[in-house]
Design a protein around this motif. Sequence first.
Motif, mmCIF file in Angstrom:
data_model
loop_
_atom_site.group_PDB
_atom_site.id
_atom_site.type_symbol
_atom_site.label_atom_id
_atom_site.label_comp_id
_atom_site.label_asym_id
_atom_site.label_seq_id
_atom_site.Cartn_x
_atom_site.Cartn_y
_atom_site.Cartn_z
ATOM 1 N N UNK A 198 -63.801 -9.798 61.520
ATOM 2 C CA UNK A 198 -63.033 -8.559 61.401
ATOM 3 C C UNK A 198 -63.025 -7.841 62.738
ATOM 4 N N UNK A 199 -61.844 -7.577 63.263
ATOM 5 C CA UNK A 199 -61.732 -6.794 64.480
ATOM 6 C C UNK A 199 -61.612 -5.319 64.148
ATOM 7 N N UNK A 200 -61.310 -4.526 65.156
ATOM 8 C CA UNK A 200 -61.243 -3.079 64.971
ATOM 9 C C UNK A 200 -60.141 -2.688 63.990
ATOM 10 N N UNK A 201 -58.996 -3.369 64.028
ATOM 11 C CA UNK A 201 -57.886 -2.987 63.155
ATOM 12 C C UNK A 201 -58.145 -3.367 61.703
ATOM 13 N N UNK A 202 -58.754 -4.536 61.483
ATOM 14 C CA UNK A 202 -59.059 -4.918 60.099
ATOM 15 C C UNK A 202 -60.148 -4.012 59.532
ATOM 16 N N UNK A 203 -61.146 -3.678 60.340
ATOM 17 C CA UNK A 203 -62.196 -2.768 59.881
ATOM 18 C C UNK A 203 -61.604 -1.411 59.523
ATOM 19 N N UNK B 259 -52.784 -11.010 63.904
ATOM 20 C CA UNK B 259 -52.582 -9.626 64.326
ATOM 21 C C UNK B 259 -52.663 -8.656 63.161
ATOM 22 N N UNK B 260 -52.352 -9.123 61.946
ATOM 23 C CA UNK B 260 -52.454 -8.288 60.758
ATOM 24 C C UNK B 260 -52.439 -9.199 59.540
ATOM 25 N N UNK B 261 -52.680 -8.631 58.399
ATOM 26 C CA UNK B 261 -52.743 -9.428 57.173
ATOM 27 C C UNK B 261 -51.393 -10.087 56.907
ATOM 28 N N UNK B 262 -51.402 -11.417 56.717
ATOM 29 C CA UNK B 262 -50.187 -12.166 56.462
ATOM 30 C C UNK B 262 -49.411 -12.566 57.704
ATOM 31 N N UNK B 263 -49.932 -12.240 58.894
ATOM 32 C CA UNK B 263 -49.221 -12.565 60.132
ATOM 33 C C UNK B 263 -49.345 -14.043 60.463
ATOM 34 N N UNK B 264 -48.389 -14.545 61.239
ATOM 35 C CA UNK B 264 -48.447 -15.924 61.712
ATOM 36 C C UNK B 264 -49.610 -16.048 62.700
ATOM 37 N N UNK C 181 -65.217 -6.617 68.226
ATOM 38 C CA UNK C 181 -64.001 -7.160 68.822
ATOM 39 C C UNK C 181 -62.778 -6.345 68.399
ATOM 40 N N UNK C 182 -61.740 -6.338 69.241
ATOM 41 C CA UNK C 182 -60.496 -5.650 68.879
ATOM 42 C C UNK C 182 -59.622 -6.527 67.987
ATOM 43 N N UNK C 183 -58.482 -5.979 67.596
ATOM 44 C CA UNK C 183 -57.525 -6.741 66.817
ATOM 45 C C UNK C 183 -57.811 -6.694 65.330
ATOM 46 N N UNK C 184 -57.063 -7.507 64.583
ATOM 47 C CA UNK C 184 -57.215 -7.535 63.124
ATOM 48 C C UNK C 184 -58.230 -8.604 62.713
ATOM 49 N N UNK C 185 -57.899 -9.850 62.987
ATOM 50 C CA UNK C 185 -58.820 -10.962 62.719
ATOM 51 C C UNK C 185 -58.871 -11.814 63.982
ATOM 52 N N UNK C 186 -59.820 -11.549 64.865
ATOM 53 C CA UNK C 186 -59.867 -12.278 66.130
ATOM 54 C C UNK C 186 -60.061 -13.775 65.977
ATOM 55 N N UNK C 187 -60.602 -14.238 64.840
ATOM 56 C CA UNK C 187 -60.787 -15.676 64.645
ATOM 57 C C UNK C 187 -60.513 -16.047 63.198
ATOM 58 N N UNK C 188 -59.993 -17.271 63.010
ATOM 59 C CA UNK C 188 -59.659 -17.801 61.692
ATOM 60 C C UNK C 188 -60.370 -19.128 61.490
#
Length: 652
Positions: free
Chosen positions: A427-432, A394-399, A366-373
Amino acid sequence: MTTQSRRIARVLLDSPLPQLDRLFDYSLPDALGDVPLGVRVRVPLRTAGRVIDGYVVEIDTEDDADRPLSEVDSIVSTVAVLPERLHSLARRVADRAAGSASDVLRLVIPKRQVRVEKAWTADAPAVIPSADAQASADDVVSAYDGLADVLDDGGRAAVEAIPQLQADTPGWALLLASAATRMLASGRSSILVVPDHRDLDRLLAALERLVPAEAVARYDSRQTNPDRYRSFLRSLEDAPCIVVGNRSAVYAPTRAGLVAIWDDGDPLLGEPLAPYANARDVALLRQGEEGSALIFAGHTRTTDVERLVAHGWLQDVRAARRVMPRVILATPQEMEQQSPQRMPSSAFLSARTAASEGPVLVQVSRPGFAPSLVCAECRAPARCAHCGGPLGAAHRGAVPVCGWCGRGARAWACPSCSSTQLRLASSGSERTADELGRAFPGIRVIVADSAHPVERVADKPALVVATRGAEPLADGGYRAVVLLDGPRMLQAPDLRIGEACLRWWSNAAALAAPGAPVHLVGVDGGVARALATWNQAGYARAELAERAPLHMPPSARVALVEGTQEAVARALESLAELALPRDAVLGPVPIESDDVPQRVRALVRFDYGAGSRVAATLRASVVAEAVSTRRRKGRTNRSTLSVRLDILDPEL
């Protein structure tokens, strides 16, 4: 007393109304002169009191001049945009899919562009590839056992493409381009269909090396309206050409000597608009009518194509000298000792060594930083308080933001345990990329996904983190490939998820340099063995054997019937006369919606031999409901019944 005769035109109306899906007779006034078949006309629609577009399909004379007929209002253009072969194909596709021919034609015939039409000449000279190009194409074709005979004799084949870059060009693109070049050299046209714009660009680049630009007609949703109409007119010409495009290109009106489809398992080849025909099914209908050569090429084998191979309808064509990527499966011990980067030790060490020499591909789901929480306390999925959609970061610490409505969830609280703390669940592509950047210091990290498209990377040390299907080409091939998130991909509630994963992984493995390791992380079982042994056809056969007792596609065809409870009940009752098996119908069940009255849907499973009768019966039900609804409530009322045939993943 002499009988007066008059000319009549049988016109197919450009209307979405199912009750108008037939030819209508109109009188041709003498003032219009000679009217060619296939031209656009304007005709009055008596019931609506207006003038609409249509196509002249037949012209005849009749002696009964007293029969009341409306006259053709005008000829829009003298260009015959609907040749008989295109109308015949549209009619067959519509009949098979229980749809309208005009819906099919709306997908392929562009809107008229007057300036383009005036500048167009239909007598362009034939283009012949150079002798060197022909020799190069023949060399590629001869690398596959029996392929030359398939092309020359109008055969049908499932072709396993060589999974290797050749001169930095994907092997599959070179295969299709060479086959089309061979056909062009013999004076025959080709239609090459690919799923998306990335594949289209790669195929066009391969063709550029073999044939002149004027021999190629490009069908692409990115084109401007004039360019699209210009390509359509080119495919109407007698001079042979190579039509290259996405799913609608399969309808191109050229006299095709070859129709080839790359990666037929890609869902983008399924038409999302009525009548929802898949490009694979259209190609099969077209080949049966025109007798052209037909090729389904891929690194994997779909169950749909394997069924045709098993029946002897398609020839199994492979390279004379098979090339197989070096796939490495993680051991159970390695899986229990995964590093924080979600890689077992062998894959991690292999990637680190390879990254010092050239590019390494890391595929994620998946794309993005963390697609699911999820909730940090009870691990319940974090959902939006407004619409119930999944929350992501969208990134670490984001709303946290909802993936459905886009609202922020700054004051989120878990409805189960009241905790306000969230945890990254995936983990999406950006977090990886962020994790790998810390694990591989000094190595450039490149993210390639829908938000960050990358077409090609240089032969330099780099980590390329790409989502499935967005992998860029690497000069010389990737020094290593790591396939992550396999277990998560396989958990999707999809009948064909095993096929889909094998296709994603195989296409990524084909981008590796010769001898480079391809690590499949966290997956075992049949799908992993199929990738490791490069036996995708064997996996497809096993899948077919499992689905046959359940009458699931493609062992059987499946129709989705949706509408009001009364309309669906009447449609299912009409099918009772066909004597289908007792367990053919699943449902109906309610559809979750706010519609009033409540809508329901049902699935109908049937054998291929009963396909024409089922389609005709369901189509008659749609027409009957449309007519009765119009009479009761007027023409603005929503249709009470819809039908969709050949559902690939029947989920109720």
